[in-house]
Structures are given as structure tokens and as C-alpha cells.
Design a protein around this motif. Structure first.
Motif, PDB file in Angstrom:
ATOM      1  N   THR A 163      30.275   6.493  35.715  1.00  0.00           N
ATOM      2  CA  THR A 163      30.035   5.272  34.945  1.00  0.00           C
ATOM      3  C   THR A 163      28.548   4.963  34.893  1.00  0.00           C
ATOM      4  OG1 THR A 163      30.791   2.997  34.588  1.00  0.00           O
ATOM      5  CG2 THR A 163      30.236   3.593  36.854  1.00  0.00           C
ATOM      6  N   PHE A 164      28.165   4.221  33.847  1.00  0.00           N
ATOM      7  CA  PHE A 164      26.785   3.780  33.699  1.00  0.00           C
ATOM      8  C   PHE A 164      26.676   2.340  34.193  1.00  0.00           C
ATOM      9  CE2 PHE A 164      23.613   1.538  31.068  1.00  0.00           C
ATOM     10  CZ  PHE A 164      22.477   2.190  31.528  1.00  0.00           C
ATOM     11  N   VAL A 165      25.741   2.119  35.100  1.00  0.00           N
ATOM     12  CA  VAL A 165      25.497   0.777  35.638  1.00  0.00           C
ATOM     13  C   VAL A 165      24.014   0.482  35.470  1.00  0.00           C
ATOM     14  CG1 VAL A 165      25.521  -0.647  37.736  1.00  0.00           C
ATOM     15  CG2 VAL A 165      27.381   0.973  37.323  1.00  0.00           C
ATOM     16  N   ALA A 166      23.684  -0.734  35.021  1.00  0.00           N
ATOM     17  CA  ALA A 166      22.271  -1.072  34.867  1.00  0.00           C
ATOM     18  C   ALA A 166      22.001  -2.458  35.431  1.00  0.00           C
ATOM     19  CB  ALA A 166      21.869  -1.011  33.397  1.00  0.00           C
ATOM     20  N   ILE A 167      20.987  -2.552  36.281  1.00  0.00           N
ATOM     21  CA  ILE A 167      20.540  -3.865  36.759  1.00  0.00           C
ATOM     22  C   ILE A 167      19.583  -4.398  35.695  1.00  0.00           C
ATOM     23  CG2 ILE A 167      19.440  -5.142  38.631  1.00  0.00           C
ATOM     24  CD1 ILE A 167      20.248  -2.807  40.503  1.00  0.00           C
ATOM     25  N   LYS A 168      19.955  -5.527  35.119  1.00  0.00           N
ATOM     26  CA  LYS A 168      19.224  -6.098  33.980  1.00  0.00           C
ATOM     27  C   LYS A 168      17.900  -6.704  34.439  1.00  0.00           C
ATOM     28  CE  LYS A 168      23.635  -6.931  31.670  1.00  0.00           C
ATOM     29  NZ  LYS A 168      24.582  -7.927  31.110  1.00  0.00           N
ATOM     30  N   LYS A 179      36.097   8.185  42.518  1.00  0.00           N
ATOM     31  CA  LYS A 179      37.467   8.013  42.052  1.00  0.00           C
ATOM     32  C   LYS A 179      37.603   6.682  41.318  1.00  0.00           C
ATOM     33  CE  LYS A 179      42.183   8.423  43.714  1.00  0.00           C
ATOM     34  NZ  LYS A 179      43.049   8.516  44.894  1.00  0.00           N
ATOM     35  N   GLU A 180      38.074   6.739  40.082  1.00  0.00           N
ATOM     36  CA  GLU A 180      38.239   5.538  39.243  1.00  0.00           C
ATOM     37  C   GLU A 180      36.995   4.648  39.271  1.00  0.00           C
ATOM     38  OE1 GLU A 180      42.068   3.606  39.402  1.00  0.00           O
ATOM     39  OE2 GLU A 180      43.012   5.468  40.056  1.00  0.00           O
ATOM     40  N   VAL A 181      35.842   5.287  39.162  1.00  0.00           N
ATOM     41  CA  VAL A 181      34.581   4.559  39.349  1.00  0.00           C
ATOM     42  C   VAL A 181      34.339   3.500  38.267  1.00  0.00           C
ATOM     43  CG1 VAL A 181      33.144   6.267  38.137  1.00  0.00           C
ATOM     44  CG2 VAL A 181      32.129   4.840  39.920  1.00  0.00           C
ATOM     45  N   SER A 183      34.969  -4.065  39.239  1.00  0.00           N
ATOM     46  CA  SER A 183      35.443  -4.969  40.300  1.00  0.00           C
ATOM     47  C   SER A 183      34.292  -5.446  41.174  1.00  0.00           C
ATOM     48  CB  SER A 183      36.470  -4.288  41.196  1.00  0.00           C
ATOM     49  OG  SER A 183      37.566  -3.873  40.457  1.00  0.00           O
ATOM     50  N   LEU A 184      33.389  -4.545  41.525  1.00  0.00           N
ATOM     51  CA  LEU A 184      32.240  -4.936  42.341  1.00  0.00           C
ATOM     52  C   LEU A 184      31.349  -5.913  41.570  1.00  0.00           C
ATOM     53  CD1 LEU A 184      31.188  -1.459  43.831  1.00  0.00           C
ATOM     54  CD2 LEU A 184      32.175  -3.357  45.113  1.00  0.00           C
ATOM     55  N   ILE A 185      31.244  -5.708  40.253  1.00  0.00           N
ATOM     56  CA  ILE A 185      30.359  -6.520  39.406  1.00  0.00           C
ATOM     57  C   ILE A 185      30.929  -7.923  39.182  1.00  0.00           C
ATOM     58  CG2 ILE A 185      29.527  -6.754  37.018  1.00  0.00           C
ATOM     59  CD1 ILE A 185      29.137  -3.626  37.074  1.00  0.00           C
ATOM     60  N   GLY A 186      32.245  -8.008  38.876  1.00  0.00           N
ATOM     61  CA  GLY A 186      32.867  -9.306  38.617  1.00  0.00           C
ATOM     62  C   GLY A 186      33.027  -9.568  37.131  1.00  0.00           C
ATOM     63  N   LEU A 187      33.257 -10.839  36.764  1.00  0.00           N
ATOM     64  CA  LEU A 187      33.536 -11.206  35.377  1.00  0.00           C
ATOM     65  C   LEU A 187      32.242 -11.464  34.603  1.00  0.00           C
ATOM     66  CD1 LEU A 187      36.466 -13.710  36.139  1.00  0.00           C
ATOM     67  CD2 LEU A 187      36.606 -11.234  35.655  1.00  0.00           C
ATOM     68  N   THR A 188      32.347 -11.432  33.258  1.00  0.00           N
ATOM     69  CA  THR A 188      31.171 -11.609  32.399  1.00  0.00           C
ATOM     70  C   THR A 188      30.428 -12.913  32.713  1.00  0.00           C
ATOM     71  OG1 THR A 188      32.289 -10.375  30.656  1.00  0.00           O
ATOM     72  CG2 THR A 188      30.406 -11.711  29.989  1.00  0.00           C
ATOM     73  N   SER A 208      34.800   1.272  29.982  1.00  0.00           N
ATOM     74  CA  SER A 208      35.850   2.305  29.916  1.00  0.00           C
ATOM     75  C   SER A 208      35.199   3.660  30.188  1.00  0.00           C
ATOM     76  CB  SER A 208      36.503   2.326  28.529  1.00  0.00           C
ATOM     77  OG  SER A 208      35.572   2.776  27.571  1.00  0.00           O
ATOM     78  N   VAL A 209      36.041   4.661  30.435  1.00  0.00           N
ATOM     79  CA  VAL A 209      35.510   6.012  30.674  1.00  0.00           C
ATOM     80  C   VAL A 209      34.755   6.495  29.442  1.00  0.00           C
ATOM     81  CG1 VAL A 209      36.161   8.411  31.135  1.00  0.00           C
ATOM     82  CG2 VAL A 209      37.289   6.565  32.372  1.00  0.00           C
ATOM     83  N   GLU A 210      35.297   6.187  28.250  1.00  0.00           N
ATOM     84  CA  GLU A 210      34.645   6.592  26.995  1.00  0.00           C
ATOM     85  C   GLU A 210      33.288   5.911  26.826  1.00  0.00           C
ATOM     86  OE1 GLU A 210      35.257   9.042  24.747  1.00  0.00           O
ATOM     87  OE2 GLU A 210      36.562   9.482  26.443  1.00  0.00           O
TER      88      GLU A 210
END
Ligand code: ABT
Ligand code: MG
Length: 155
Positions: free
Chosen positions: A11-16, A85-87, A93-98, A126-128
Motif C-alpha cells: 500500500t501507498f502511505v503518505a505523511i502530508k 498481510k492485508e496491508v 485501520s491504523l490511520i483511522g477515519l477521514t 484499495s489494492v488497486e
């Protein structure tokens, strides 16, 4: 073999810019590492308008779109690729809601944010989307190969 299948998802994660300015990079990487996820690529980057437009293409035309582009290009972003796994869903989940105010405590946005337009961190939905965003932000040779390290304490 089983290990390869467990860790293949990315997955792609970015700290804004707000998260970088508030010195939350170490805190956030720590939470992802402690969960057992594996960092396979990262860089500090000042996104161009063009990159931001491509990243947030799905929001084009929405009332918050221009402000969102101004914000995401306003300073350095810490871009990362995580594997596990299911990253994709684990990272969300680690990030939380918008909206950080609606996000539970013990999530990154719940613990550190107040405003939906300054929600600290992005994670692919999503994975895509993850594949698309990783290709957008990273060159192939900026990501380490799967299976280089063995995670036998986790899987
Ligand atoms: P991102 O990880 O940034 O994509 O956020 P998330 O997937 O949780 O939420 P979405 B819906 O994708 O929001 C994208 C960015 O737009 C901001 N936003 C969103 C607003 O400012 N107002 C709104 O009403 C909505 C729906 C929040 C997200 N980023 N920031 N910063
Ligand atoms: Mg989103």
C-alpha cells in the motif's frame, strides 16, 4: 512460499505536509513497524501540482479539490510503501477515519488531528488504488524486493 503470499500486498502511505511540519514522521513509522508491517520504500518529496492532480484525480470538481491541491503541494510529503498481510486495510485501520474528530482514539488521525482538511496522513483505499499510487509516486528501483528480509517472528 506461504510467507511470500502473506507479505506480497502493498500500500501507498503518505505523511502530508501538516504531519511532516508537526514532526510526526517517527511516531507514524513507529506505529506501522510495531504492527508488524514492513517498510519497502520511502522518500521526502515536495509534490508538483501535476503529481497532486493525478493523485487526487477522483476528487476533481468537488468543492474542496483546489484547496486540497494547495495543501498537499504546500510542503514536503513523506511518501512510503508498506508491505504485509492485508496491508491496505490494516494501514487504513491504523490511520483511522477521514474526519479526525470522528476517528477513534488510538488511531493516527484520532490521536493527532482536528480538521478534515488537515488529516495528517494518506493511505490507499484499495489494492488497486495502492498499485496506481505506488506507480505514481515511486520508480521501480526505489522499492526493495519482497523476501529480502525474513519475517519469521510475524508470519
Ligand atoms: P486521503 O487519505 O487523503 O485520500 O483521505 P481519505 O481517503 O480518508 O478521504 P478522502 B474522501 O479520499 O479525502 C481526500 C482528501 O480530501 C479532504 N476532504 C475530503 C475535505 O477536505 N473535505 C471533504 O469534505 C472530504 C470528503 C480530506 C482528504 N485529505 N486531506 N488533507
Ligand atoms: Mg482517499
Amino acid at each position: 512460499k506461504e510467507q511470500e503470499e502473506n507479505t506480497a500486498e502493498r500500500t501507498f502511505v503518505a505523511i502530508k505536509p501538516d504531519g511532516v511540519q508537526r514532526k510526526l514522521i517517527g511516531e507514524i513509522i513507529g506505529r506501522f513497524e510495531k504492527k508488524g508491517l514492513k517498510l519497502v520504500g520511502c522518500k521526502l518529496i515536495q509534490p508538483s501540482r501535476k503529481l497532486a492532480e493525478k493523485h487526487y484525480a477522483e476528487h476533481k470538481g468537488k468543492p474542496f479539490y483546489e484547496g486540497l491541491l494547495d495543501f498537499i503541494t504546500s510542503g514536503p510529503v513523506f511518501a512510503m510503501v508498506w508491505e504485509g498481510k492485508e496491508v491496505v486495510s490494516t494501514a487504513r485501520s491504523l490511520i483511522g477515519l477521514t474526519d479526525p474528530l470522528k476517528s477513534p482514539m488510538n488511531t493516527i488521525r484520532g490521536d493527532f488531528g482536528i480538521c478534515v482538511g488537515r488529516n495528517i496522513i494518506h493511505g490507499s483505499d484499495s489494492v488497486e488504488s495502492g498499485k496506481r499510487e505506488i506507480n505514481l509516486w515511486f520508480a521501480k528501483n526505489e522499492i526493495v524486493k519482497s523476501g529480502v528480509t525474513i519475517e519469521k517472528w510475524i508470519y
